[in-house]
Design an enzyme around this catalytic site. Structure first.
Site, PDB file in Angstrom:
ATOM      1  N   ALA A  64       0.871  -1.172   0.000  1.00  0.00           N
ATOM      2  CA  ALA A  64       0.000   0.000   0.000  1.00  0.00           C
ATOM      3  C   ALA A  64       0.913   1.229   0.000  1.00  0.00           C
ATOM      4  CB  ALA A  64      -0.886  -0.021   1.231  1.00  0.00           C
ATOM      5  N   GLY A 109       0.748  -4.954   0.999  1.00  0.00           N
ATOM      6  CA  GLY A 109      -0.457  -5.053   0.158  1.00  0.00           C
ATOM      7  C   GLY A 109      -0.218  -5.797  -1.148  1.00  0.00           C
ATOM      8  N   GLU A 112      -0.526  -9.367  -0.208  1.00  0.00           N
ATOM      9  CA  GLU A 112      -1.955  -9.558   0.063  1.00  0.00           C
ATOM     10  C   GLU A 112      -2.747  -9.644  -1.241  1.00  0.00           C
ATOM     11  OE1 GLU A 112      -1.756  -6.063   2.710  1.00  0.00           O
ATOM     12  OE2 GLU A 112      -2.827  -7.278   4.174  1.00  0.00           O
ATOM     13  N   GLU A 132       4.946  -4.945   7.313  1.00  0.00           N
ATOM     14  CA  GLU A 132       4.224  -3.836   7.959  1.00  0.00           C
ATOM     15  C   GLU A 132       4.747  -3.507   9.347  1.00  0.00           C
ATOM     16  OE1 GLU A 132       2.788  -6.201   6.172  1.00  0.00           O
ATOM     17  OE2 GLU A 132       1.250  -5.320   4.890  1.00  0.00           O
TER      18      GLU A 132
HETATM   19  N1  CAA Z   1       4.594   3.135  -0.909  1.00  0.00           N
HETATM   20  C1  CAA Z   1       4.965   4.293  -1.507  1.00  0.00           C
HETATM   21  N2  CAA Z   1       6.073   4.430  -2.259  1.00  0.00           N
HETATM   22  C2  CAA Z   1       6.848   3.335  -2.400  1.00  0.00           C
HETATM   23  C3  CAA Z   1       6.522   2.090  -1.825  1.00  0.00           C
HETATM   24  C4  CAA Z   1       5.324   2.022  -1.047  1.00  0.00           C
HETATM   25  N3  CAA Z   1       4.884   0.864  -0.486  1.00  0.00           N
HETATM   26  N4  CAA Z   1       7.476   1.192  -2.135  1.00  0.00           N
HETATM   27  C5  CAA Z   1       8.380   1.863  -2.892  1.00  0.00           C
HETATM   28  N5  CAA Z   1       7.989   3.149  -3.062  1.00  0.00           N
HETATM   29  C6  CAA Z   1       8.675   4.219  -3.810  1.00  0.00           C
HETATM   30  C7  CAA Z   1       9.893   4.706  -3.063  1.00  0.00           C
HETATM   31  O1  CAA Z   1       9.530   5.648  -2.075  1.00  0.00           O
HETATM   32  C8  CAA Z   1      10.692   5.306  -4.194  1.00  0.00           C
HETATM   33  O2  CAA Z   1      10.138   6.560  -4.516  1.00  0.00           O
HETATM   34  P1  CAA Z   1      11.122   7.848  -4.710  1.00  0.00           P
HETATM   35  O3  CAA Z   1      11.911   7.493  -5.949  1.00  0.00           O
HETATM   36  O4  CAA Z   1      10.140   8.965  -4.917  1.00  0.00           O
HETATM   37  O5  CAA Z   1      11.955   7.929  -3.492  1.00  0.00           O
HETATM   38  C9  CAA Z   1      10.388   4.373  -5.365  1.00  0.00           C
HETATM   39  O6  CAA Z   1       9.173   3.680  -5.027  1.00  0.00           O
HETATM   40  C10 CAA Z   1      11.472   3.327  -5.573  1.00  0.00           C
HETATM   41  O7  CAA Z   1      11.648   2.653  -4.344  1.00  0.00           O
HETATM   42  P2  CAA Z   1      13.094   2.462  -3.662  1.00  0.00           P
HETATM   43  O8  CAA Z   1      14.009   3.560  -4.037  1.00  0.00           O
HETATM   44  O9  CAA Z   1      12.884   2.202  -2.204  1.00  0.00           O
HETATM   45  O10 CAA Z   1      13.558   1.109  -4.419  1.00  0.00           O
HETATM   46  P3  CAA Z   1      14.574  -0.001  -3.897  1.00  0.00           P
HETATM   47  O11 CAA Z   1      14.785  -0.891  -5.064  1.00  0.00           O
HETATM   48  O12 CAA Z   1      15.733   0.622  -3.219  1.00  0.00           O
HETATM   49  O13 CAA Z   1      13.755  -0.789  -2.749  1.00  0.00           O
HETATM   50  C11 CAA Z   1      11.850  -1.945  -1.828  1.00  0.00           C
HETATM   51  C12 CAA Z   1      12.649  -1.560  -3.082  1.00  0.00           C
HETATM   52  C13 CAA Z   1      12.676  -2.905  -0.947  1.00  0.00           C
HETATM   53  C14 CAA Z   1      10.592  -2.644  -2.299  1.00  0.00           C
HETATM   54  C15 CAA Z   1      11.520  -0.670  -1.017  1.00  0.00           C
HETATM   55  O14 CAA Z   1      10.959   0.290  -1.887  1.00  0.00           O
HETATM   56  C16 CAA Z   1      10.537  -0.887   0.101  1.00  0.00           C
HETATM   57  O15 CAA Z   1      10.921  -1.402   1.143  1.00  0.00           O
HETATM   58  N6  CAA Z   1       9.259  -0.499  -0.096  1.00  0.00           N
HETATM   59  C17 CAA Z   1       8.260  -0.549   0.921  1.00  0.00           C
HETATM   60  C18 CAA Z   1       7.752  -1.974   1.147  1.00  0.00           C
HETATM   61  C19 CAA Z   1       6.737  -2.021   2.264  1.00  0.00           C
HETATM   62  O16 CAA Z   1       7.026  -1.728   3.408  1.00  0.00           O
HETATM   63  N7  CAA Z   1       5.481  -2.400   1.923  1.00  0.00           N
HETATM   64  C20 CAA Z   1       4.408  -2.469   2.877  1.00  0.00           C
HETATM   65  C21 CAA Z   1       3.610  -1.214   2.838  1.00  0.00           C
HETATM   66  S1  CAA Z   1       2.397  -1.146   4.143  1.00  0.00           S
HETATM   67  C22 CAA Z   1       1.073  -2.014   3.572  1.00  0.00           C
HETATM   68  O17 CAA Z   1       1.089  -2.576   2.493  1.00  0.00           O
HETATM   69  C23 CAA Z   1      -0.115  -2.037   4.503  1.00  0.00           C
HETATM   70  C24 CAA Z   1      -1.243  -2.913   4.103  1.00  0.00           C
HETATM   71  O18 CAA Z   1      -1.219  -4.090   4.272  1.00  0.00           O
HETATM   72  C25 CAA Z   1      -2.450  -2.316   3.552  1.00  0.00           C
END
Ligand code: CAA
Length: 258
Positions: A64, A109, A112, A132
């Site tokens: 998400a 998400g 999920e 999360e």
């Molecule tokens: N939400 C918003 N933006 C996200 C995102 C997310 N879940 N995942 C990645 N992005 C964005 C980053 O912020 C980045 O944007 P900018 O270029 O503007 O900074 C862009 O996508 C590229 O991401 P990274 O630079 O981080 O890429 P990476 O290759 O270095 O890392 C990754 C990849 C390991 C997937 C890392 O992006 C990451 O850890 N993402 C978050 C994963 C996460 O925690 N997901 C769970 C979200 S909570 C949820 O989903 C709740 C629910 O159940 C409803």
């Protein structure tokens, strides 16, 4: 469907692609709306027999949208979870098989979303998890429920408590993925599976999905009774007559989907 979700339907197979690559296909309002529209459109098209759901670029879906959620109040968070859960249930309840082609990150998400699908085929590059707890929250789009149902409570709790991100091989061992293939074979393999399903009797396939989804969470007696009703229901279809006649005549069946 919209800027972030594409739907292509060809030869009875729908392909839904999430394309918001600048945020690794993170689920914001637009992506959620696009997914809902895509599955509503699929539901209106009687030619569709199977669907493939995938992400463009290096992610399936990285979760998400954290930037959109950061300032939520509890009331807004509940509404967001409920909206996501409603749309994910729409996908899970879509009457024909849905195959997740997990091309890369399927986190939060994204994991999920993959779990709402009936079959998950992963690229060797896939990475999955429910991270999360690193963000001070828990899954909100069904992760605690579907992960436990897919891999059992113990393995699910381990992943949910630790937020560990696993690779494709571990996902296969835990039963999250049905199969792991080389990245270039991911869509061809999913197409092959979808085409194999599309060649079967559509009502029977759809009833199988309903019987498993609706019948396996409750008591066995309920599941067996549902199965018997659906079994009976197939005997009112032309495809049952065609399928059994074709067997007796030693020829391939021609199914009509009715
Ligand atoms: N939400 C918003 N933006 C996200 C995102 C997310 N879940 N995942 C990645 N992005 C964005 C980053 O912020 C980045 O944007 P900018 O270029 O503007 O900074 C862009 O996508 C590229 O991401 P990274 O630079 O981080 O890429 P990476 O290759 O270095 O890392 C990754 C990849 C390991 C997937 C890392 O992006 C990451 O850890 N993402 C978050 C994963 C996460 O925690 N997901 C769970 C979200 S909570 C949820 O989903 C709740 C629910 O159940 C409803």
């Amino acid at each position: 469907m919209n800027d972030h979700v594409r739907l292509v339907i060809e030869n009875g197979i729908g392909v839904v692609t999430i394309d918001r690559q600048e945020a690794l296909n993170a689920l914001d309002d637009g992506v959620l709306a696009g997914l809902e529209e895509a599955f509503l459109a699929l539901g209106r098209d009687p030619s569709v027999r199977a669907v493939i759901l995938t992400g463009a670029g290096k992610a399936f879906v990285a979760g998400a949208d954290i930037k959109a959620m950061a300032a939520f109040t509890p009331v807004e968070a509940r509404a967001f979870a409920q909206r996501g859960q409603r749309i994910f249930t729409l996908i899970e309840d879509y009457p024909h098989p849905v195959i997740a082609a997990v091309n890369g990150y399927a986190l939060g998400g994204g994991c999920e979303l993959a779990m709402t699908c009936d079959i998950r085929i992963a690229s060797e590059k896939a990475k999955a998890g429910q991270p999360e707890v690193n963000l001070g929250v828990l899954p909100g789009f069904g992760g605690t429920q579907r992960l436990a149902r897919i891999m059992g409570r113990s393995a699910a709790k381990y992943l949910l408590f630790t937020g560990e991100v696993i690779g494709a091989a571990r996902g296969l061992e835990l039963g999250l993925f049905n199969e792991v293939v080389a990245p270039e074979n991911l869509l061809p393999r999913c197409m092959e599976i979808a085409a194999a399903i599309a060649a079967k009797a559509p009502v029977a396939v759809s009833f199988v999905k309903h019987a498993v989804n609706e019948g396996t969470d409750g008591p066995m007696a309920h599941g067996l009774s549902l199965e018997a009703e659906l079994f009976a229901g197939t005997f009112g279809t032309q495809d049952q007559k065609e399928g059994m006649r074709a067997f007796i005549d030693k020829r391939p069946p021609q199914f009509l989907g009715k």
